[in-house]
Design a protein around this motif. Structure first.
Motif, PDB file in Angstrom:
ATOM      1  N   MET A  25     -99.600 -43.786  52.840  1.00 40.94           N
ATOM      2  CA  MET A  25     -99.793 -44.225  51.503  1.00 40.94           C
ATOM      3  C   MET A  25     -98.521 -45.089  51.555  1.00 40.94           C
ATOM      4  O   MET A  25     -98.807 -46.335  50.408  1.00 40.94           O
ATOM      5  N   THR A  26     -97.727 -45.616  52.649  1.00 41.52           N
ATOM      6  CA  THR A  26     -96.495 -46.575  52.916  1.00 41.52           C
ATOM      7  C   THR A  26     -97.108 -47.917  53.341  1.00 41.52           C
ATOM      8  O   THR A  26     -96.707 -49.180  52.481  1.00 41.52           O
ATOM      9  N   LYS A  27     -98.316 -47.755  53.137  1.00 39.89           N
ATOM     10  CA  LYS A  27     -99.547 -48.761  53.922  1.00 39.89           C
ATOM     11  C   LYS A  27    -100.309 -49.589  53.466  1.00 39.89           C
ATOM     12  O   LYS A  27    -101.207 -48.816  53.127  1.00 39.89           O
ATOM     13  N   GLN A  28    -100.380 -50.452  53.175  1.00 36.44           N
ATOM     14  CA  GLN A  28    -101.732 -51.811  51.890  1.00 36.44           C
ATOM     15  C   GLN A  28    -102.745 -51.497  52.506  1.00 36.44           C
ATOM     16  O   GLN A  28    -103.206 -51.466  52.148  1.00 36.44           O
TER      17      GLN A  28
ATOM     18  N   THR B 233    -103.609 -47.515  52.853  1.00 41.68           N
ATOM     19  CA  THR B 233    -104.312 -47.132  51.166  1.00 41.68           C
ATOM     20  C   THR B 233    -104.377 -48.015  50.041  1.00 41.68           C
ATOM     21  O   THR B 233    -103.043 -48.868  49.508  1.00 41.68           O
TER      22      THR B 233
ATOM     23  N   ILE C  80    -103.178 -47.624  45.845  1.00 45.38           N
ATOM     24  CA  ILE C  80    -101.959 -47.675  45.894  1.00 45.38           C
ATOM     25  C   ILE C  80    -101.384 -48.568  45.075  1.00 45.38           C
ATOM     26  O   ILE C  80    -101.133 -49.588  45.562  1.00 45.38           O
TER      27      ILE C  80
ATOM     28  N   ASP D 217     -98.890 -51.530  43.590  1.00 45.52           N
ATOM     29  CA  ASP D 217     -97.570 -51.830  44.156  1.00 45.52           C
ATOM     30  C   ASP D 217     -96.090 -50.981  44.417  1.00 45.52           C
ATOM     31  O   ASP D 217     -95.411 -50.969  44.871  1.00 45.52           O
TER      32      ASP D 217
ATOM     33  N   ARG E 282     -96.193 -47.745  45.585  1.00 55.50           N
ATOM     34  CA  ARG E 282     -95.976 -48.257  47.309  1.00 55.50           C
ATOM     35  C   ARG E 282     -94.213 -48.243  47.272  1.00 55.50           C
ATOM     36  O   ARG E 282     -94.258 -47.639  48.401  1.00 55.50           O
TER      37      ARG E 282
END
Length: 260
Positions: A149-152, A155, A158, A160, A163
């Motif tokens: 979930m931290t990787k654009q 995911t 989500i 910004d 994130r």
């Protein structure tokens, strides 16, 4: 056997509410809320009226897009991370109950190899290791889900600002559970560790290899760099993992919506 499942009332209430009645809040929905309801708590807004006015102000195509964002996040990430926590809960309950049974085993039982629930005594004692590893696996899956979930690029749906919160949360999780992924990696590649090999067949520089050792509830392994690390199989570890799952849910903004 009777098993007591560990649960947090706060977490269960929060997750049940989310599963039944909410969608992710978007900037467009925020504007409509502000226009029609001001600062009124969206949780008390009449559901049918709320959605009728969204439809009037938003094209059907856009509305479906907003709903799909909510479903992606919940179905692909939040529902699974909740289940991983439930897996940890069940594994811990099984571990604790098995440990309690083990504590009642007498020397006479060992001498006579008395079975427990038709399970041979020596095999029954191995259940502790099975449940301990199941607990470890569930905690690592929580870590990996937060990481994704931290990787654009993994995911993109989500927001910004969410994130950014999750990146901070992941750093806190890593500090709380250092080397936990390395521990599971050693478990999953124990055939390499037994040969003194780390990742990419590199020799482990260690005078002693610790493989699947369970002492004082500490499941310990020698990892690739030759150092030893453990995860403690107890309620405190579960509660710390539960905190990060709760914080993951709380990182998102939610608004009351239609039933799923």
């Amino acid at each position: 056997m009777n098993f007591n499942i560990y649960h947090s009332p706060k977490l269960n209430i929060q997750l049940t509410l989310i599963a039944q009645t909410i969608i992710l809040k978007t900037e467009e929905i925020d504007k409509i809320l502000d226009k029609y309801y001001g600062t009124v708590n969206p949780q008390i807004i009449d559901e049918s009226k709320f959605f009728n006015e969204i439809i009037l102000e938003t094209s059907k195509e856009k509305l479906d897009e907003y709903f799909s964002i909510g479903r992606d996040v919940y179905d692909q990430l939040l529902e699974p991370i909740k289940k991983f926590l439930e897996d940890a809960s069940l594994a811990l309950s099984m571990y604790e109950n098995t440990k309690e049974f083990n504590s009642k085993i007498t020397l006479e039982d060992i001498k006579n190899r008395k079975p427990i629930d038709e399970i041979p005594l020596d095999q029954f004692q191995r259940l502790l290791f099975i449940y301990a590893h199941s607990f470890l696996d569930a905690i690592v899956k929580i870590a990996n889900t937060i990481f994704v979930m931290t990787k654009q690029n993994k995911t993109p749906f989500i927001p910004d600002d969410v994130r950014e919160k999750l990146i901070i949360l992941k750093d806190e999780f890593d500090n709380e559970f250092p080397h936990i992924i390395d521990i599971r990696h050693s478990w999953q590649h124990i055939e390499d560790r037994m040969r003194g090999k780390g990742q990419n067949e590199k020799n482990i520089e260690s005078l002693m290899l610790v493989l699947s050792t369970l002492y004082n509830d500490n499941l310990t392994y020698t990892i690739s760099d030759g150092t030893q690390h453990h995860i403690t199989i107890n309620l405190d570890t579960f509660k710390r993992a539960e905190y990060y799952v709760q914080q993951t849910f709380d990182s998102f903004k939610w608004v009351k919506g239609r039933n799923r």
